[in-house]
Design a protein around this motif. Structure first.
Motif, PDB file in Angstrom:
ATOM      1  N   LEU A 158      12.464  14.025  -9.717  1.00 25.28           N
ATOM      2  CA  LEU A 158      11.100  14.135  -9.180  1.00 25.28           C
ATOM      3  C   LEU A 158      10.066  13.589 -10.149  1.00 25.28           C
ATOM      4  N   LYS A 159       9.286  12.629  -9.651  1.00 29.43           N
ATOM      5  CA  LYS A 159       8.101  12.184 -10.406  1.00 29.43           C
ATOM      6  C   LYS A 159       6.902  12.903  -9.806  1.00 29.43           C
ATOM      7  N   THR A 160       6.078  13.498 -10.662  1.00 21.34           N
ATOM      8  CA  THR A 160       4.850  14.128 -10.175  1.00 21.34           C
ATOM      9  C   THR A 160       3.655  13.325 -10.687  1.00 21.34           C
ATOM     10  N   SER A 191       0.842  -1.204   0.000  1.00 20.59           N
ATOM     11  CA  SER A 191       0.000   0.000   0.000  1.00 20.59           C
ATOM     12  C   SER A 191       0.867   1.240   0.000  1.00 20.59           C
ATOM     13  N   TRP A 192       0.291   2.337  -0.523  1.00 18.55           N
ATOM     14  CA  TRP A 192       0.959   3.637  -0.454  1.00 18.55           C
ATOM     15  C   TRP A 192       0.871   4.171   0.983  1.00 18.55           C
ATOM     16  N   THR A 193      -0.239   3.867   1.654  1.00 11.99           N
ATOM     17  CA  THR A 193      -0.436   4.369   3.021  1.00 11.99           C
ATOM     18  C   THR A 193       0.371   3.526   4.007  1.00 11.99           C
ATOM     19  N   ARG A 224       7.569  11.708 -19.355  1.00 12.11           N
ATOM     20  CA  ARG A 224       6.225  11.840 -18.801  1.00 12.11           C
ATOM     21  C   ARG A 224       5.412  10.626 -19.197  1.00 12.11           C
ATOM     22  N   GLU A 225       4.238  10.544 -18.617  1.00 10.27           N
ATOM     23  CA  GLU A 225       3.358   9.424 -18.958  1.00 10.27           C
ATOM     24  C   GLU A 225       2.527   9.892 -20.159  1.00 10.27           C
ATOM     25  N   GLY A 226       1.212  10.127 -19.987  1.00 11.34           N
ATOM     26  CA  GLY A 226       0.450  10.697 -21.101  1.00 11.34           C
ATOM     27  C   GLY A 226      -0.003   9.660 -22.102  1.00 11.34           C
TER      28      GLY A 226
END
Ligand code: NOJ
Ligand code: CA
Length: 673
Positions: free
Chosen positions: A401-403, A297-299, A459-461
């Motif tokens: 940095l990934k946003t 999990s991210w949390t 980037r993704e996209g």
């Protein structure tokens, strides 16, 4: 009789002037026609005398006041110039870039006395047109629509995603031009009569994105804005402005488009970063796939992925395998708000993520840390903390940095509107100030801005790897369609390289939870494992990820390919290909070469390939990673055969049999004398 006479008189009094421009090699010719009676503009584009686009319209529609499409009066002769220059990128599919074009600027006076210039460029590779406006007053201009159209003279087969103002993560469609109703760009076409074309925009800086719309049965694509501001305005411009370029590249083979697409990068202003030595490509692994396949999990909690122990394990894995970077998602407080208030704290690690000891360990082992900011679409909040969050990032050794913008914008603006375009650019420029490189997910589309801001890395996209974790997944044709569509616009952080094709090691784990509505319990990768390896070469990204869990690579001989691979590519040579089917490319990184071929839904037998691209007088160890016997993405996706050959540039590769949804990757490493 009266009507006929009227029509005759109208034609007789219509005065049309045409201005002409040719590409440097003379093959493309653009004719812009000004109708002095109506004051409107149209254009026609020929390639070797054949009309490709005929009577395309030009002009902008404003909310009120300024008329920017009719009653335009010519106010001077065209201004011509030819530019032939070379610039070097700190990274890219090709670091050396030749920017060679002929330009024509046509100035017109609008009814209000402003100047609207049509700026046209012809490259050997294609055409680009933009609008330049210089107002007389200091008022702003509210743009609502534009007339620019692309009327094709021939039927075509097309590859595109639908126009959508919030996402590009959509399935690609292969359809006739006649049956198309709308598309996002780049849209790629095979025109009847043997030409290939792709329409896209360049230098999207302060404007909404351009999509395309058309009527069924017609062959005219029209520039359209789908992402309005909340109040319905499409673009809020000052009293002087330039629009992004509306453009098309044209070649005789599908792979021409892959090389020609650099034109969209050339159309951007020169680099604005004085010292680019800190801008670096890299290979990376990360705490990432575990969350997508549902075992972490991210949390923070029992299944937390970004714990200190897991971070150290990833850093060690990277260092042991010569991989430069490690990404952490879910390292910071606030993931509980994802999908709700969307307020993550970009300056506070979770209590079980000891950033200080992780930093120390990474520094000792020579591994770079990659930060992650998931905004969830809460852009106003992100903008309010951006400066301090970026300062905090570099103070903690994180220059990568990934946003992410996974979620609707909390203020009701759209992912692809002018508001968003401004925001994405602001992040890139602020990051440049702090020496930070950016990889944006849920981004605005790439329009070549890396020329100006080379810290905008990737980037993704488009639908990336994540879709294979929790949905029906990307089709076997997806990668080779991406090459001829999305990837024409620039690099993509697709994150290839999953070895556990069937999720047999994760979805059966007691840790597994179905966390995503799209997950019907039948997710898998619709390629072979060799197809994943080849995708590292084919799906170009200056940050290239081995996205699977480290334990899935341990003991796998085929992982040697990624260890030998280099993300810092110098040049690329597309070999052959057709969207949705096979595609082959060679990349050079320093003295190493990498050849990658992928297939679509059908197997492909690659004829003997010359190795003339290798350096002369050099022997290379060529290691071939190819689909094993009876491999097929549907029934037998795992076997990878590895062979070693010693070759020079005078040799030919043997015939290679590549499976359906498969691939071959070859590393060529010079043998020490
Ligand atoms: C979507 C991104 O594409 C993915 O890479 C990321 O893991 C999630 N959002 C969470 O931020
Ligand atoms: Ca995404």
């Amino acid at each position: 009789m009266k009507q006929v006479l009227l029509a005759f008189l109208l034609i007789a009094s219509t005065s049309i002037t045409a201005q002409n421009l040719h590409s440097p090699d003379g093959k493309l010719a653009l004719h812009i026609k000004h109708n002095a009676t109506t004051g409107s503009l149209t254009y026609t584009l020929h390639r070797e005398k054949r009309p490709i686009l005929k009577d395309g319209q030009l002009g902008l529609i404003t909310r009120s006041g300024q008329n920017l499409s009719t009653h335009l009066q010519s106010i001077g002769s065209p201004i011509y110039q030819t530019i032939d220059s070379t610039y070097v990128m700190p990274w890219g599919e090709n670091k050396i870039n030749r920017d060679h074009f002929c330009e024509m600027i046509l100035p017109y006076r609008t009814e209000e006395g402003a100047t609207l210039s049509i700026v046209c460029r012809l490259y050997n590779e294609g055409m680009a047109i933009r609008y330049r406006y210089e107002g007389v007053r200091s008022d702003s201009v509210m743009i609502m629509d534009e007339l620019t159209s692309f009327p094709f003279t021939a039927p075509a087969k097309t590859w595109s995603i639908p126009a959508n103002n919030d996402t590009y993560e959509l399935d690609y469609r292969t359809m006739t031009l006649d049956s198309l109703q709308d598309a996002n760009t780049p849209i790629t076409m095979e025109l009847e009569g043997g030409l290939w074309a792709s329409i896209h925009e360049a230098a999207l800086t302060d404007y909404p994105e351009m999509t395309l719309s058309k009527k069924i049965g017609s062959r005219t694509l029209k520039a359209t804005y789908t992402a309005a501001w909340r109040d319905g305005i499409m673009a809020r411009m000052g009293h002087t402005f330039e629009t992004p370029w509306r453009s098309i590249i044209i070649g005789t083979k599908a792979i021409d488009l892959v090389s020609y697409s650099a034109m969209w990068q050339h159309l951007n202003p020169a680099c604005k970063i004085a010292d680019t030595s800190w801008i670096r490509p890299l290979r990376y692994v990360g705490v990432w796939w575990g969350m997508h396949v549902g075992i972490q999990s991210w949390t923070m909690g029992e299944r937390h992925g970004a714990t200190t122990a897991n971070a150290i394990r990833h850093i060690d894995f990277a260092a042991d395998n010569g991989i430069e970077g490690v990404l952490f998602e879910g390292w910071n407080e606030g993931w509980e708000t994802w999908g709700g208030e969307q307020k993550l704290n970009f300056m506070k690690p979770y209590a079980d993520f000891n950033l200080d000891s992780i930093r120390k360990h990474a520094a000792q082992r020579g591994v770079k840390l990659m930060n992650h900011h998931e905004t969830g679409g809460n852009v106003p909040y992100y903008e309010s903390v951006l400066d301090s969050a970026l300062r905090w990032s570099i103070a903690h050794d994180m220059h990568y940095l990934k946003t992410g913008y996974a979620g609707g914008y909390t203020n009701g603006e759209k992912h692809h509107g002018q508001y968003a375009v401004r925001h994405y650019r602001r992040v890139v420029e602020t990051a440049a100030k702090y020496g930070i490189m950016v990889n944006a997910h849920e981004p605005i589309k790439d329009t070549g801005i890396r020329r100006t801001w080379p810290n905008m890395m990737t980037r993704e996209g488009a639908k990336g790897m994540e879709w294979n974790a929790w949905s029906r997944g990307n089709s076997p044709e997806h990668h080779s369609i991406l090459v001829f569509t999305r990837l024409l616009s620039g690099p993509m952080d697709y994150t290839p390289g999953v070895f556990d094709i069937l999720h047999s090691k994760t979805k059966t784990s007691p840790q597994y939870r179905n966390w995503n509505n799209e997950d019907e319990g039948n997710s898998r990768l619709n390629t072979t494992r060799a197809g994943q390896i080849a995708a590292w070469i084919v799906l170009y990204s200056p940050w290239q990820m081995a996205s699977d869990l480290p334990e899935h690579y341990e003991g796998e001989n085929a992982f040697q390919f990624f260890k030998d691979y280099r993300a810092d590519i110098d040049e690329s040579f597309p070999l052959f290909g057709y969207p949705g089917r096979e595609y082959g490319v060679v990349r050079r990184a320093g003295d190493r070469f990498f050849l990658g071929v992928i297939t679509g839904n059908e197997a492909y037998t690659m004829p003997r390939q010359s190795l003339h691209f290798l350096r002369p007088h050099t022997t290379y160890e060529a290691r071939i990673y190819i689909d094993g016997k009876d491999a097929d993405w549907r029934t037998n996706p795992l076997p990878v055969d590895i062979h070693t050959l010693y070759v020079t540039g005078e040799d030919m590769l043997p015939v290679l049999k590549i499976a359906a949804g498969g691939g071959v990757a070859i590393s060529f490493i010079p043998v020490e004398k």
